[in-house]
Write an enzyme that holds these catalytic residues in place. Structure first.
Site, PDB file in Angstrom:
ATOM      1  N   GLY A  57      -5.968  -2.630  -1.226  1.00 51.80           N
ATOM      2  CA  GLY A  57      -5.001  -2.840  -2.320  1.00 51.80           C
ATOM      3  C   GLY A  57      -5.029  -4.260  -2.868  1.00 51.80           C
TER       4      GLY A  57
ATOM      5  N   LYS B 137      -7.656   6.853   9.169  1.00 55.14           N
ATOM      6  CA  LYS B 137      -8.054   5.430   9.159  1.00 55.14           C
ATOM      7  C   LYS B 137      -8.728   4.985  10.464  1.00 55.14           C
ATOM      8  CE  LYS B 137      -5.931   4.872   5.167  1.00 55.14           C
ATOM      9  NZ  LYS B 137      -4.800   4.010   4.961  1.00 55.14           N
TER      10      LYS B 137
ATOM     11  N   GLY C 223       0.822  -1.215   0.000  1.00 58.48           N
ATOM     12  CA  GLY C 223       0.000   0.000   0.000  1.00 58.48           C
ATOM     13  C   GLY C 223       0.847   1.251   0.000  1.00 58.48           C
TER      14      GLY C 223
ATOM     15  N   GLY D  66      -7.086  -4.755   2.758  1.00 55.34           N
ATOM     16  CA  GLY D  66      -7.380  -5.358   1.454  1.00 55.34           C
ATOM     17  C   GLY D  66      -7.804  -4.377   0.394  1.00 55.34           C
TER      18      GLY D  66
ATOM     19  N   GLU E 104      -1.203 -10.837   3.045  1.00 53.59           N
ATOM     20  CA  GLU E 104      -0.988 -10.022   4.253  1.00 53.59           C
ATOM     21  C   GLU E 104      -1.405 -10.798   5.496  1.00 53.59           C
ATOM     22  OE1 GLU E 104      -1.614  -5.590   2.252  1.00 53.59           O
ATOM     23  OE2 GLU E 104      -3.340  -6.582   3.152  1.00 53.59           O
TER      24      GLU E 104
ATOM     25  N   GLY F 173       0.042  -1.437   6.497  1.00 53.39           N
ATOM     26  CA  GLY F 173      -0.983  -0.408   6.687  1.00 53.39           C
ATOM     27  C   GLY F 173      -2.351  -1.028   6.913  1.00 53.39           C
ATOM     28  N   ALA F 174      -3.383  -0.198   6.842  1.00 53.89           N
ATOM     29  CA  ALA F 174      -4.757  -0.692   6.988  1.00 53.89           C
ATOM     30  C   ALA F 174      -5.710   0.334   6.387  1.00 53.89           C
ATOM     31  CB  ALA F 174      -5.100  -0.914   8.457  1.00 53.89           C
TER      32      ALA F 174
END
Ligand code: 5RP
Length: 218
Positions: free
Chosen positions: A97, A121, A29, A95, A103, A82-83
């Site tokens: 990306g 986020k 990401g 997800g 992951e 990341g998230a």
């Protein structure tokens, strides 16, 4: 600060968690891309990295960090990723990306999962971001009907294939009051590879870039 500046800020903070480690796990990401750029400064100490996507592998190779197979290393000390959403209990939606399955595998095989996000986020309840579900292509319509029964509105990510050759359904309007239960329920649908809820294997540490500071949630 712009969102990219916040991503850079949190990526820089994450570097201290991997210093001195020969083998690390690297997610996917735009936030992680900044982290990879910064890895270049300490690459002399890194034997190799286990990568969660072809895109990340490419970037790691470009800066001279060898990409290792998960099958050829033991447990990974630290995984940085990341998230798309993070709740106060460090449960995640990932997800966006499309790399959710790899992951999730690397997170499972890692002793410590350090999640890096900018403050946009952070949510109280997961589910505003559409929940990605990776499916075996022939099962797509069946899985979509089952997701509707669970109250979601699945949208096919058309003409998109994951690194595993599978497809993605992005599930809108899911009421994620119990992420642990929903993660399991969706994964139990035949044809689902995995879904983007990281509730059972959640983050150990969340670093949140806020501009004036980076918050650490442990
Ligand atoms: C990819 C992911 C990413 O971690 C997530 O989409 C966040 O990406 P970004 O850092 O670009 O906001 O789960 O599958």
């Amino acid at each position: 600060m712009t969102q990219d500046e916040l991503k850079k800020q949190v990526a820089k903070t994450a570097i201290q968690y991997v210093k001195g480690l020969p083998i690390i796990g690297v997610g996917t990401g735009s936030t992680v891309n900044f982290f990879i750029e910064m890895l270049a400064d300490i690459k002399g100490d890194i034997e190799g990295a286990v990568s969660s996507s072809e895109a990340t592998s490419e970037r790691l190779k470009n800066i001279g960090i060898p990409v290792l197979e998960l099958n050829s290393v033991g447990d990974i000390e630290v995984y940085v990723d990341g998230a798309d959403e993070v709740d106060p209990r460090k449960k995640l939606v990932k997800g966006g990306g499309g790399a959710l399955t790899r992951e999730k595998i690397i997170a499972a095989a890692s002793k410590k999962f350090v999640c890096i996000v900018d403050e946009s986020k952070c949510v109280d309840v997961l589910g505003k971001f559409p929940l990605p579900v990776e499916v075996i292509p022939m099962a797509r319509s069946y899985v979509a009907r089952e997701l509707v029964k669970l109250g979601g509105q699945p949208i096919w990510r058309e003409d998109y294939y994951t690194d595993n050759g599978c497809e993605i359904l992005d599930v809108h309007n899911m009421d994620i009051v119990n992420p642990m239960e929903l993660e399991r329920t969706i994964n139990d649908i035949t044809g689902v590879v995995t879904n983007g809820l990281f509730a059972h294997r959640d983050a150990d540490i969340v670093l949140i870039g806020k501009g004036d500071t980076v918050d650490t949630v442990e």
